[in-house]
Scaffold this motif. Structure first.
Motif, PDB file in Angstrom:
ATOM      1  N   LYS A 137      84.199 -19.831  40.075  1.00  0.00           N
ATOM      2  CA  LYS A 137      85.521 -19.326  39.721  1.00  0.00           C
ATOM      3  C   LYS A 137      85.918 -18.100  40.545  1.00  0.00           C
ATOM      4  O   LYS A 137      87.068 -17.962  40.963  1.00  0.00           O
ATOM      5  CB  LYS A 137      85.532 -18.987  38.229  1.00  0.00           C
ATOM      6  CG  LYS A 137      86.796 -19.327  37.541  1.00  0.00           C
ATOM      7  CD  LYS A 137      86.659 -19.062  36.049  1.00  0.00           C
ATOM      8  CE  LYS A 137      87.633 -19.962  35.336  1.00  0.00           C
ATOM      9  NZ  LYS A 137      87.572 -19.812  33.899  1.00  0.00           N
ATOM     10  N   ARG A 138      84.945 -17.200  40.761  1.00  0.00           N
ATOM     11  CA  ARG A 138      85.238 -15.986  41.541  1.00  0.00           C
ATOM     12  C   ARG A 138      85.573 -16.313  42.993  1.00  0.00           C
ATOM     13  O   ARG A 138      86.258 -15.547  43.673  1.00  0.00           O
ATOM     14  CB  ARG A 138      84.047 -15.037  41.497  1.00  0.00           C
ATOM     15  CG  ARG A 138      84.066 -14.134  40.315  1.00  0.00           C
ATOM     16  CD  ARG A 138      83.006 -13.053  40.341  1.00  0.00           C
ATOM     17  NE  ARG A 138      82.529 -12.693  41.647  1.00  0.00           N
ATOM     18  CZ  ARG A 138      81.279 -12.385  41.925  1.00  0.00           C
ATOM     19  NH1 ARG A 138      80.367 -12.411  40.986  1.00  0.00           N
ATOM     20  NH2 ARG A 138      80.920 -12.052  43.136  1.00  0.00           N
ATOM     21  N   SER A 139      85.063 -17.448  43.480  1.00  0.00           N
ATOM     22  CA  SER A 139      85.316 -17.825  44.867  1.00  0.00           C
ATOM     23  C   SER A 139      86.745 -18.314  45.069  1.00  0.00           C
ATOM     24  O   SER A 139      87.266 -18.272  46.178  1.00  0.00           O
ATOM     25  CB  SER A 139      84.333 -18.915  45.305  1.00  0.00           C
ATOM     26  OG  SER A 139      83.012 -18.423  45.285  1.00  0.00           O
ATOM     27  N   ARG A 140      87.377 -18.817  44.003  1.00  0.00           N
ATOM     28  CA  ARG A 140      88.791 -19.192  44.086  1.00  0.00           C
ATOM     29  C   ARG A 140      89.581 -17.900  43.944  1.00  0.00           C
ATOM     30  O   ARG A 140      89.615 -17.296  42.873  1.00  0.00           O
ATOM     31  CB  ARG A 140      89.135 -20.197  42.984  1.00  0.00           C
ATOM     32  CG  ARG A 140      88.477 -21.544  43.218  1.00  0.00           C
ATOM     33  CD  ARG A 140      88.857 -22.573  42.178  1.00  0.00           C
ATOM     34  NE  ARG A 140      88.163 -22.421  40.913  1.00  0.00           N
ATOM     35  CZ  ARG A 140      86.911 -22.804  40.689  1.00  0.00           C
ATOM     36  NH1 ARG A 140      86.214 -23.370  41.647  1.00  0.00           N
ATOM     37  NH2 ARG A 140      86.349 -22.625  39.509  1.00  0.00           N
ATOM     38  N   ARG A 141      90.197 -17.480  45.029  1.00  0.00           N
ATOM     39  CA  ARG A 141      90.773 -16.143  45.049  1.00  0.00           C
ATOM     40  C   ARG A 141      91.947 -16.069  46.011  1.00  0.00           C
ATOM     41  O   ARG A 141      92.159 -16.964  46.816  1.00  0.00           O
ATOM     42  CB  ARG A 141      89.717 -15.121  45.453  1.00  0.00           C
ATOM     43  CG  ARG A 141      89.168 -15.345  46.867  1.00  0.00           C
ATOM     44  CD  ARG A 141      87.790 -14.732  47.030  1.00  0.00           C
ATOM     45  NE  ARG A 141      87.286 -14.827  48.394  1.00  0.00           N
ATOM     46  CZ  ARG A 141      86.670 -15.892  48.906  1.00  0.00           C
ATOM     47  NH1 ARG A 141      86.531 -16.987  48.188  1.00  0.00           N
ATOM     48  NH2 ARG A 141      86.211 -15.875  50.144  1.00  0.00           N
ATOM     49  N   THR A 142      92.680 -14.997  45.907  1.00  0.00           N
ATOM     50  CA  THR A 142      93.754 -14.691  46.841  1.00  0.00           C
ATOM     51  C   THR A 142      93.283 -13.515  47.684  1.00  0.00           C
ATOM     52  O   THR A 142      92.754 -12.535  47.159  1.00  0.00           O
ATOM     53  CB  THR A 142      95.049 -14.328  46.088  1.00  0.00           C
ATOM     54  OG1 THR A 142      95.435 -15.462  45.298  1.00  0.00           O
ATOM     55  CG2 THR A 142      96.165 -13.976  47.057  1.00  0.00           C
ATOM     56  N   ILE A 143      93.471 -13.640  48.995  1.00  0.00           N
ATOM     57  CA  ILE A 143      93.035 -12.602  49.927  1.00  0.00           C
ATOM     58  C   ILE A 143      94.270 -11.988  50.580  1.00  0.00           C
ATOM     59  O   ILE A 143      95.103 -12.708  51.151  1.00  0.00           O
ATOM     60  CB  ILE A 143      92.108 -13.191  51.007  1.00  0.00           C
ATOM     61  CG1 ILE A 143      90.829 -13.738  50.367  1.00  0.00           C
ATOM     62  CG2 ILE A 143      91.792 -12.152  52.079  1.00  0.00           C
ATOM     63  CD1 ILE A 143      89.905 -14.452  51.328  1.00  0.00           C
ATOM     64  N   ARG A 160      95.388 -18.127  49.912  1.00  0.00           N
ATOM     65  CA  ARG A 160      94.649 -18.532  48.721  1.00  0.00           C
ATOM     66  C   ARG A 160      93.457 -19.392  49.126  1.00  0.00           C
ATOM     67  O   ARG A 160      93.603 -20.320  49.920  1.00  0.00           O
ATOM     68  CB  ARG A 160      95.549 -19.323  47.769  1.00  0.00           C
ATOM     69  CG  ARG A 160      96.649 -18.480  47.153  1.00  0.00           C
ATOM     70  CD  ARG A 160      97.571 -19.258  46.224  1.00  0.00           C
ATOM     71  NE  ARG A 160      98.129 -20.434  46.900  1.00  0.00           N
ATOM     72  CZ  ARG A 160      97.959 -21.692  46.480  1.00  0.00           C
ATOM     73  NH1 ARG A 160      97.280 -21.953  45.391  1.00  0.00           N
ATOM     74  NH2 ARG A 160      98.500 -22.685  47.138  1.00  0.00           N
TER      75      ARG A 160
END
Length: 181
Positions: free
Chosen positions: A127-133, A106
């Motif tokens: 917001k889009r940068s906070r993500r799950t990879i 995350r």
């Protein structure tokens, strides 16, 4: 003014940002009664060109990793290439944000050096940068290797270890600054 900025070598996107800031500032002046109208509303800023990012093919990627093989930041570069994470996101990555069993990590924080304040933890850009990879098998293996090496280093140093759980750290466990990478 915009034409002069472009002729001076500024990127159209920079000129557009200037227009947006100027338009916003003049809008405040209109609302406060300092100006009768916002002249920036009638200006036409340049449209930034949509550029396609150039990506490396597999051979170039392997050539880069070979060249970086002796660097202390090889794993950092490797994970950046495998995940697309930004430098500040990798610096802020902590082990609680990595789930090797489910094969994902995350992105929830960044770490950047700010003049006069040192290393400062913050949130990703938007917001889009906070993500799950989702992690590829090679990214998972890379992270497992980093964790093993870091655990061995922590055991070697004992009480000298100052780690705060960052995946990428200096030899004593303290987080690294992106400008060192």
């Amino acid at each position: 003014m915009y034409a002069d900025m472009l002729e001076g070598g500024l990127n159209p996107r920079t000129v557009l940002h200037t227009h947006r800031v100027l338009r916003e500032a003049l809008g405040h002046a209109v609302r406060w009664g300092e100006l009768a109208r916002n002249t920036a509303d009638s200006a036409t800023p340049p449209r930034p060109e949509r550029t396609e990012l150039e990506t490396w093919d597999a051979a170039t990627f392997h050539q880069f990793l070979t060249a970086a093989g002796e660097s202390q930041f090889r794993d950092f570069y490797h994970l950046a290439a495998l995940t697309g994470m930004r430098r500040s996101e990798l610096c802020g990555l902590t082990w609680p944000d990595v789930d090797l069993d489910s094969g994902e990590l995350r992105v929830v924080r960044t770490l950047q050096r700010i003049d006069g304040r040192g290393l400062v933890e913050g949130q990703p850009k938007n917001k889009r940068s906070r993500r799950t990879i989702a992690l590829s098998a090679s990214a998972g293996a890379l992270l497992r290797g980093i964790r093993v090496a870091q655990t061995e280093q922590r055991l070697r140093l004992g009480e000298v270890w100052r780690g705060r759980g960052h995946v990428f750290s200096k030899d004593d466990g303290t987080p690294i600054s992106g400008e060192r990478v």
